[in-house]
Motif scaffolding. Structure first.
Motif, PDB file in Angstrom:
ATOM      1  N   ASP A  67       0.856  -1.178   0.000  1.00  0.00           N
ATOM      2  CA  ASP A  67       0.000   0.000   0.000  1.00  0.00           C
ATOM      3  C   ASP A  67       0.891   1.226   0.000  1.00  0.00           C
ATOM      4  N   LEU A  68       0.887   1.977  -1.116  1.00  0.00           N
ATOM      5  CA  LEU A  68       1.805   3.108  -1.248  1.00  0.00           C
ATOM      6  C   LEU A  68       1.555   4.153  -0.175  1.00  0.00           C
ATOM      7  N   SER A  69       0.279   4.395   0.163  1.00  0.00           N
ATOM      8  CA  SER A  69      -0.021   5.401   1.177  1.00  0.00           C
ATOM      9  C   SER A  69       0.534   4.975   2.532  1.00  0.00           C
ATOM     10  N   TYR A  70       0.415   3.680   2.849  1.00  0.00           N
ATOM     11  CA  TYR A  70       0.940   3.204   4.128  1.00  0.00           C
ATOM     12  C   TYR A  70       2.459   3.227   4.128  1.00  0.00           C
ATOM     13  N   ALA A  71       3.076   2.788   3.011  1.00  0.00           N
ATOM     14  CA  ALA A  71       4.536   2.793   2.922  1.00  0.00           C
ATOM     15  C   ALA A  71       5.086   4.202   3.100  1.00  0.00           C
ATOM     16  N   THR A  72       4.410   5.174   2.500  1.00  0.00           N
ATOM     17  CA  THR A  72       4.849   6.558   2.614  1.00  0.00           C
ATOM     18  C   THR A  72       4.708   7.057   4.041  1.00  0.00           C
ATOM     19  N   GLN A  73       3.567   6.754   4.656  1.00  0.00           N
ATOM     20  CA  GLN A  73       3.329   7.188   6.037  1.00  0.00           C
ATOM     21  C   GLN A  73       4.331   6.545   6.990  1.00  0.00           C
ATOM     22  N   ALA A  74       4.584   5.249   6.796  1.00  0.00           N
ATOM     23  CA  ALA A  74       5.531   4.541   7.663  1.00  0.00           C
ATOM     24  C   ALA A  74       6.934   5.107   7.502  1.00  0.00           C
ATOM     25  N   GLU A  75       7.307   5.411   6.267  1.00  0.00           N
ATOM     26  CA  GLU A  75       8.642   5.964   6.034  1.00  0.00           C
ATOM     27  C   GLU A  75       8.796   7.321   6.716  1.00  0.00           C
ATOM     28  N   LEU A  76       7.753   8.148   6.633  1.00  0.00           N
ATOM     29  CA  LEU A  76       7.806   9.454   7.300  1.00  0.00           C
ATOM     30  C   LEU A  76       7.916   9.288   8.817  1.00  0.00           C
ATOM     31  N   ARG A  77       7.187   8.322   9.335  1.00  0.00           N
ATOM     32  CA  ARG A  77       7.139   8.137  10.788  1.00  0.00           C
ATOM     33  C   ARG A  77       8.459   7.615  11.335  1.00  0.00           C
ATOM     34  N   ARG A 163      -3.878  -1.664   7.157  1.00  0.00           N
ATOM     35  CA  ARG A 163      -2.945  -1.730   6.021  1.00  0.00           C
ATOM     36  C   ARG A 163      -1.656  -2.438   6.425  1.00  0.00           C
ATOM     37  N   ALA A 164      -1.249  -2.278   7.669  1.00  0.00           N
ATOM     38  CA  ALA A 164      -0.031  -2.937   8.140  1.00  0.00           C
ATOM     39  C   ALA A 164      -0.238  -4.445   8.217  1.00  0.00           C
ATOM     40  N   PHE A 165      -1.375  -4.875   8.737  1.00  0.00           N
ATOM     41  CA  PHE A 165      -1.620  -6.313   8.856  1.00  0.00           C
ATOM     42  C   PHE A 165      -1.858  -6.950   7.490  1.00  0.00           C
ATOM     43  N   ALA A 166      -2.361  -6.165   6.530  1.00  0.00           N
ATOM     44  CA  ALA A 166      -2.581  -6.686   5.181  1.00  0.00           C
ATOM     45  C   ALA A 166      -1.273  -7.037   4.495  1.00  0.00           C
ATOM     46  N   LEU A 167      -0.153  -6.481   4.968  1.00  0.00           N
ATOM     47  CA  LEU A 167       1.152  -6.847   4.423  1.00  0.00           C
ATOM     48  C   LEU A 167       1.577  -8.230   4.915  1.00  0.00           C
TER      49      LEU A 167
END
Length: 205
Positions: A67-77, A163-167
């Protein structure tokens, strides 16, 4: 007195306002640049093995998608952490063969997790904790060193963000309560590592 003079001088007020506006715009530009860089790194992971056909990509990744939105948010965090930087770098460098092996391991682990859950294995039981340990070692093997405290934080995300668990488990294979069950198993395993684990008597579900 100086402040009073500025109040009486429209030009000074306008200049101060412009400077304040400039600072805010500069900060916003810097923030957007960081977002663009993060999105690009997430895209690089999404496009790992870009030469693959859609069928080949499905053969490798199956239903698991980034999920690009989750990957982006996680990277920022977590961008300031060494673990996140290492994980992104290693994920980007994985070959098709690497991803095939990685996803094969993940699929076998996922099948066993679902079996443990469906058979009502307590999340603090040996089977569930051993599965949590396998997951921790999987992360260390393929992405970044994952000590128990870090694994706890990852597991907390499973509950906090679907989104995290969907990975880890695609939505089509999920069961109600599975994310929380996995999180509890990770916490129990981490406590076992810390030497503070005790066998609770209450119903796990």
């Amino acid at each position: 007195m100086a402040a009073l003079e500025r109040l009486k001088d429209p030009q000074a007020n306008a200049l101060e306002h412009l400077r304040s506006r400039q600072r805010k715009l500069t900060e916003e530009i810097a923030r957007l640049r960081r977002l663009a860089e993060v999105a690009q790194r997430a895209i690089e992971i999404q496009r790992t093995g870009a030469s693959l056909t859609p069928q080949e990509r499905f053969e490798v990744f199956g239903e698991i998608t980034f999920d690009l939105s989750y990957a982006t948010q996680a990277e920022l965090r977590w961008a300031h952490t060494r673990g996140q930087r290492e994980a992104m770098a290693r994920a980007t460098a994985h070959t098709k063969e690497d991803w095939s092996r990685l996803m094969g391991e993940a699929a076998a682990w996922r099948a066993e997790l679902l079996a443990a859950f469906d058979e009502a294995e307590p999340s603090h039981g040996e089977w569930a904790m051993d599965l949590a340990e396998e997951h921790r070692l999987h992360i260390s093997r393929w992405f970044t060193s994952c000590p128990p405290d870090m694994h706890r934080r990852i597991a907390d995300e499973f509950v906090a963000d679907p989104r995290a668990f969907a990975l880890v488990v695609p939505p089509s294979q999920q069961r109600p309560g599975l994310a929380a069950y996995t999180c509890r198993a990770v916490h129990a395993n981490a406590a076992r590592h810390d030497g503070g684990w005790t066998d609770p008597q209450e119903d796990d579900r």
